[in-house]
Design an enzyme around this catalytic site. Structure first.
Site, PDB file in Angstrom:
ATOM      1  N   GLU A  31       0.889  -1.257  -0.152  1.00 17.93           N
ATOM      2  CA  GLU A  31      -0.086   0.027   0.023  1.00 17.93           C
ATOM      3  C   GLU A  31       1.082   1.039   0.205  1.00 17.93           C
ATOM      4  OE1 GLU A  31      -3.268   1.122   2.936  1.00 17.93           O
ATOM      5  OE2 GLU A  31      -3.417  -0.779   3.005  1.00 17.93           O
ATOM      6  N   ALA A  32       0.500   2.327  -0.611  1.00 13.15           N
ATOM      7  CA  ALA A  32       0.966   3.543  -0.754  1.00 13.15           C
ATOM      8  C   ALA A  32       1.233   4.080   0.516  1.00 13.15           C
ATOM      9  CB  ALA A  32       0.615   4.570  -1.678  1.00 13.15           C
ATOM     10  N   GLU A  83      29.356  -4.586  12.801  1.00 12.72           N
ATOM     11  CA  GLU A  83      28.745  -6.065  12.506  1.00 12.72           C
ATOM     12  C   GLU A  83      28.727  -6.460  11.420  1.00 12.72           C
ATOM     13  OE1 GLU A  83      24.340  -6.501  12.365  1.00 12.72           O
ATOM     14  OE2 GLU A  83      24.039  -4.539  13.277  1.00 12.72           O
ATOM     15  N   CYS A 117      24.128  -3.233  16.565  1.00 12.38           N
ATOM     16  CA  CYS A 117      24.159  -1.716  16.358  1.00 12.38           C
ATOM     17  C   CYS A 117      25.072  -1.001  17.282  1.00 12.38           C
ATOM     18  CB  CYS A 117      23.160  -1.298  15.853  1.00 12.38           C
ATOM     19  SG  CYS A 117      21.976  -1.897  14.880  1.00 12.38           S
ATOM     20  N   ASN A 155       9.450  -7.733   4.252  1.00 10.45           N
ATOM     21  CA  ASN A 155       9.193  -6.801   4.954  1.00 10.45           C
ATOM     22  C   ASN A 155      10.259  -5.859   5.448  1.00 10.45           C
ATOM     23  OD1 ASN A 155       6.695  -7.994   4.867  1.00 10.45           O
ATOM     24  ND2 ASN A 155       6.315  -8.156   7.011  1.00 10.45           N
ATOM     25  N   SER A 209      11.903  -7.294  17.808  1.00 12.59           N
ATOM     26  CA  SER A 209      13.111  -6.450  17.895  1.00 12.59           C
ATOM     27  C   SER A 209      12.490  -5.346  18.350  1.00 12.59           C
ATOM     28  CB  SER A 209      13.745  -6.388  16.800  1.00 12.59           C
ATOM     29  OG  SER A 209      13.183  -5.770  15.387  1.00 12.59           O
ATOM     30  N   HIS A 252      19.497   5.593  18.274  1.00 14.26           N
ATOM     31  CA  HIS A 252      19.658   4.618  17.215  1.00 14.26           C
ATOM     32  C   HIS A 252      18.575   4.541  16.453  1.00 14.26           C
ATOM     33  CE1 HIS A 252      20.448   1.122  14.814  1.00 14.26           C
ATOM     34  NE2 HIS A 252      19.582   0.718  15.410  1.00 14.26           N
ATOM     35  N   LYS A 261       8.152   7.430  17.971  1.00 13.78           N
ATOM     36  CA  LYS A 261       7.669   6.661  19.164  1.00 13.78           C
ATOM     37  C   LYS A 261       8.645   6.619  20.467  1.00 13.78           C
ATOM     38  CE  LYS A 261       4.719   3.797  16.354  1.00 13.78           C
ATOM     39  NZ  LYS A 261       4.224   2.559  15.931  1.00 13.78           N
ATOM     40  N   SER A 365      20.804  -5.008  19.015  1.00 11.22           N
ATOM     41  CA  SER A 365      20.188  -6.314  19.178  1.00 11.22           C
ATOM     42  C   SER A 365      20.899  -7.486  19.656  1.00 11.22           C
ATOM     43  CB  SER A 365      19.469  -6.947  17.816  1.00 11.22           C
ATOM     44  OG  SER A 365      18.447  -6.143  17.220  1.00 11.22           O
TER      45      SER A 365
HETATM   46  N1  CAA Z   1       0.206   4.130   5.174  1.00 12.00           N
HETATM   47  C1  CAA Z   1       0.662   4.496   6.302  1.00 12.00           C
HETATM   48  N2  CAA Z   1       1.185   3.624   7.408  1.00 12.00           N
HETATM   49  C2  CAA Z   1       1.105   2.394   6.694  1.00 12.00           C
HETATM   50  C3  CAA Z   1       0.447   2.063   5.779  1.00 12.00           C
HETATM   51  C4  CAA Z   1       0.174   2.817   4.842  1.00 12.00           C
HETATM   52  N3  CAA Z   1      -0.286   2.470   3.546  1.00 12.00           N
HETATM   53  N4  CAA Z   1       0.613   0.445   5.670  1.00 12.00           N
HETATM   54  C5  CAA Z   1       1.253   0.235   6.909  1.00 12.00           C
HETATM   55  N5  CAA Z   1       1.455   1.267   7.707  1.00 12.00           N
HETATM   56  C6  CAA Z   1       2.143   1.406   9.199  1.00 12.00           C
HETATM   57  C7  CAA Z   1       1.570   0.277  10.038  1.00 12.00           C
HETATM   58  O1  CAA Z   1       0.312   0.647  10.708  1.00 12.00           O
HETATM   59  C8  CAA Z   1       2.869   0.474  10.972  1.00 12.00           C
HETATM   60  O2  CAA Z   1       2.877   1.456  11.776  1.00 12.00           O
HETATM   61  P1  CAA Z   1       2.615   1.051  13.266  1.00 12.00           P
HETATM   62  O3  CAA Z   1       3.395   0.078  13.847  1.00 12.00           O
HETATM   63  O4  CAA Z   1       2.768   2.467  14.144  1.00 12.00           O
HETATM   64  O5  CAA Z   1       1.153   0.597  13.465  1.00 12.00           O
HETATM   65  C9  CAA Z   1       4.169   0.701   9.971  1.00 12.00           C
HETATM   66  O6  CAA Z   1       3.597   1.060   8.904  1.00 12.00           O
HETATM   67  C10 CAA Z   1       4.887  -0.949   9.658  1.00 12.00           C
HETATM   68  O7  CAA Z   1       3.890  -1.496   9.043  1.00 12.00           O
HETATM   69  P2  CAA Z   1       3.997  -3.160   9.643  1.00 12.00           P
HETATM   70  O8  CAA Z   1       4.094  -3.096  10.981  1.00 12.00           O
HETATM   71  O9  CAA Z   1       2.853  -4.030   8.974  1.00 12.00           O
HETATM   72  O10 CAA Z   1       5.290  -3.406   8.897  1.00 12.00           O
HETATM   73  P3  CAA Z   1       5.737  -5.052   8.827  1.00 12.00           P
HETATM   74  O11 CAA Z   1       5.504  -5.993   9.828  1.00 12.00           O
HETATM   75  O12 CAA Z   1       5.827  -5.183   7.387  1.00 12.00           O
HETATM   76  O13 CAA Z   1       7.500  -4.610   8.926  1.00 12.00           O
HETATM   77  C11 CAA Z   1       9.263  -4.165  10.571  1.00 12.00           C
HETATM   78  C12 CAA Z   1       8.087  -3.499   9.756  1.00 12.00           C
HETATM   79  C13 CAA Z   1       9.005  -5.390  11.544  1.00 12.00           C
HETATM   80  C14 CAA Z   1      10.079  -2.979  11.103  1.00 12.00           C
HETATM   81  C15 CAA Z   1      10.239  -4.863   9.399  1.00 12.00           C
HETATM   82  O14 CAA Z   1      10.469  -3.672   8.656  1.00 12.00           O
HETATM   83  C16 CAA Z   1      11.462  -5.165  10.145  1.00 12.00           C
HETATM   84  O15 CAA Z   1      11.621  -6.387  10.445  1.00 12.00           O
HETATM   85  N6  CAA Z   1      12.534  -4.441   9.984  1.00 12.00           N
HETATM   86  C17 CAA Z   1      14.028  -4.853  10.649  1.00 12.00           C
HETATM   87  C18 CAA Z   1      14.033  -5.103  11.989  1.00 12.00           C
HETATM   88  C19 CAA Z   1      13.925  -3.524  12.656  1.00 12.00           C
HETATM   89  O16 CAA Z   1      14.489  -2.566  12.085  1.00 12.00           O
HETATM   90  N7  CAA Z   1      13.570  -3.494  13.941  1.00 12.00           N
HETATM   91  C20 CAA Z   1      13.760  -2.344  14.651  1.00 12.00           C
HETATM   92  C21 CAA Z   1      14.076  -2.574  16.182  1.00 12.00           C
HETATM   93  S1  CAA Z   1      15.642  -3.470  16.201  1.00 12.00           S
HETATM   94  C22 CAA Z   1      16.984  -2.686  16.118  1.00 12.00           C
HETATM   95  O17 CAA Z   1      16.702  -1.379  16.445  1.00 12.00           O
HETATM   96  C23 CAA Z   1      18.316  -2.998  15.569  1.00 12.00           C
HETATM   97  C24 CAA Z   1      18.370  -2.765  14.115  1.00 12.00           C
HETATM   98  O18 CAA Z   1      18.697  -1.661  13.723  1.00 12.00           O
HETATM   99  C25 CAA Z   1      17.895  -3.694  13.098  1.00 12.00           C
END
Ligand code: CAA
Length: 448
Positions: A31-32, A83, A117, A155, A209, A252, A261, A365
């Protein structure tokens, strides 16, 4: 001991090409707005097949030395946080010695530190500790952090990025680390890890995470707040510490929405620990959540909404500017927090920053996390160390704008090529040669 040990100068490196997150949304058929609004990301930088962690770090160190014009033998400690491991034994630090040994300087302590990180922050703490110890030999320290953040199709892919930051550490620094003020939380958890040595990609449980990051933030902030209050109490000041005592706050940044958040959570933590009798317009709309415990709120969407609303102005004032590089380049793992610092400096004048306190939250992590702070020097006069440091970052937006935009198709093709080349290095004739992957200094033309 030397006074005001901290950051004297810094240099940022990021790749010369990026993919647009709006294009990536279309290409990935999501979705956009999911990446651009939901994650808060506009562009993602990525490395060509010719780059590896060694080339990133070599480039950033060379540039920092050129910028500071210091002799190569003025550095007595060199720490690397990364890392992005391409050899199970040989440290990136030893590769960086290539730059120093021509000057005859091989007397340089320090080595690589790894935990996701967090390695860059551990390196910074090591460098400062060395300088404040009996081992210090009077020379500068340098901290280098860099990573290539890549994920398989899916994702997590839009939360990638790449980059490196080198920092010169010394006494009388314009950004001094505040002594005795580190709140740390460490625990054993598998939220993100890299067990597959034949692949550049991590194993990641995204939702877990995020929860681990927030838990670490809550605990580190609580412990930092306690420590600073204890320091104040000893000095005869009995008032509580709040977010108001940090003029700026950097985090970070795995993706920018997460940081918004996080800032909101700090406000909630203050709210929960404040006395009921302390009326504050800051906490408007939060009274309904008074009875909650921090650890029970990780998936509370109503609270998220109320917190984002209550903290919007505070976020705009204290944190938003620090997300410039992260928004346009993505996650840089160990260098992410220090890229935020560079963004903050690049968007303020030395006069605006002078005398302020900058809070910093580092998360790796696995997990290792710390909350700490820098005190900015008072002297912002032209030519002062603070003025020089701030001016050195002012071209960041221009440098980001000069990168090449690459289509999602080409980006995916380059990712596929990296998968094929990864760990295909061969040893021939005593010299290491890598297919399509360079451990040499990348010429300026190929990098930003
Ligand atoms: N318009 C606006 N917002 C939208 C949307 C749309 N069309 N579609 C979805 N969203 C929003 C969702 O509501 C969600 O927001 P909220 O959490 O505020 O509700 C956000 O976009 C993300 O959507 P999803 O939760 O559905 O996303 P996802 O499950 O597909 O993936 C993720 C998100 C889990 C972060 C994934 O990208 C990921 O695994 N990333 C790597 C791990 C990571 O970055 N973790 C962060 C903490 S760990 C850390 O900090 C160490 C590190 O560097 C990795």
């Amino acid at each position: 001991w030397p006074k005001d040990v901290g950051i004297l100068a810094l240099e940022v490196y990021f790749p010369a090409q990026y993919v647009d997150q709006t294009d990536l949304e279309k290409y990935n058929n999501v979705e956009a707005g999911k990446y651009t609004v939901g994650l808060g990301q506009t562009h993602m930088g990525f490395c060509s097949v010719q780059e590896d962690i060694n080339s990133l770090c070599l480039t950033v160190v060379q540039r920092l030395m050129e910028r500071t014009q210091l002799p190569w033998d003025s550095v007595g400690r060199l720490e690397v946080g990364t890392e992005t491991i391409i050899d199970k034994s040989k440290a990136v630090k030893t590769v960086l010695m290539e730059l120093f040994q021509d000057s005859g300087n091989t007397d340089i302590e320090g080595i690589d530190t790894t935990n996701a990180c967090y390695g860059g922050t551990a390196s910074l703490f090591n460098a400062a500790n060395w300088m404040e110890s009996s081992s210090w030999d009077g020379r500068y320290a340098m901290v280098v952090c860099g990573d290539i953040a890549v994920y398989p199709n899916g994702n997590a892919r839009p939360t990638g990025g790449a980059g490196a930051v080198a920092m010169l550490i010394g006494p009388k620094a314009p950004l001094a680390l505040e002594q005795g003020l580190r709140g740390t939380h460490m625990e054993n958890v598998y939220d993100f890890y890299k067990p597959n040595l034949a692949s550049e990609y991590p194993m990641v449980d995204g939702k877990l995470s995020i929860q681990c990051y927030f838990r670490a933030l809550d605990r580190c902030y609580t412990s930092y707040r306690q420590k600073i209050q204890n320091q104040w109490k000893q000095a005869g000041n009995d008032r509580p510490f709040t977010l108001d005592d940090l003029q700026y706050m950097i985090f970070h940044t795995p993706f920018c929405k997460m940081v918004q958040k996080s800032l909101a959570r700090l406000m909630f933590s203050d709210f929960l620990s404040a006395s009921r009798d302390t009326p504050s317009s800051l906490y408007k709309g939060l009274e309904a959540f008074r009875g909650l415990k921090l650890e029970d709120t990780y998936n509370n969407k109503d609270l998220d909404k109320a917190l984002l609303k209550a903290s919007q102005d505070t976020f705009n004032k204290k944190t938003k500017a620090s997300l410039y590089l992260s928004t346009h380049n993505g996650n840089m793992y160990t260098s992410s927090l220090y890229g935020c610092l560079a963004s903050l400096l690049s968007s303020h004048s030395a006069q605006e920053l002078a005398g302020s306190r900058i809070g910093a939250f580092s998360y790796g992590s696995g997990l290792a996390a710390s909350f700490f702070s820098f005190r900015v020097s008072q002297d912002a006069s032209p030519g002062s160390p603070l003025d020089k440091l701030v001016s050195s970052t002012s071209d960041l937006p221009k440098r980001l704008a000069s990168r090449k935009c690459v289509s999602p198709e080409e980006f995916t093709e380059i990712m596929n090529q990296r998968e094929q080349f990864y760990h295909k290095g061969k040893k021939r004739g005593g010299k290491r040669e890598r297919e399509g992957n360079s451990s040499q200094l990348i010429p300026v033309a190929g990098s930003q």
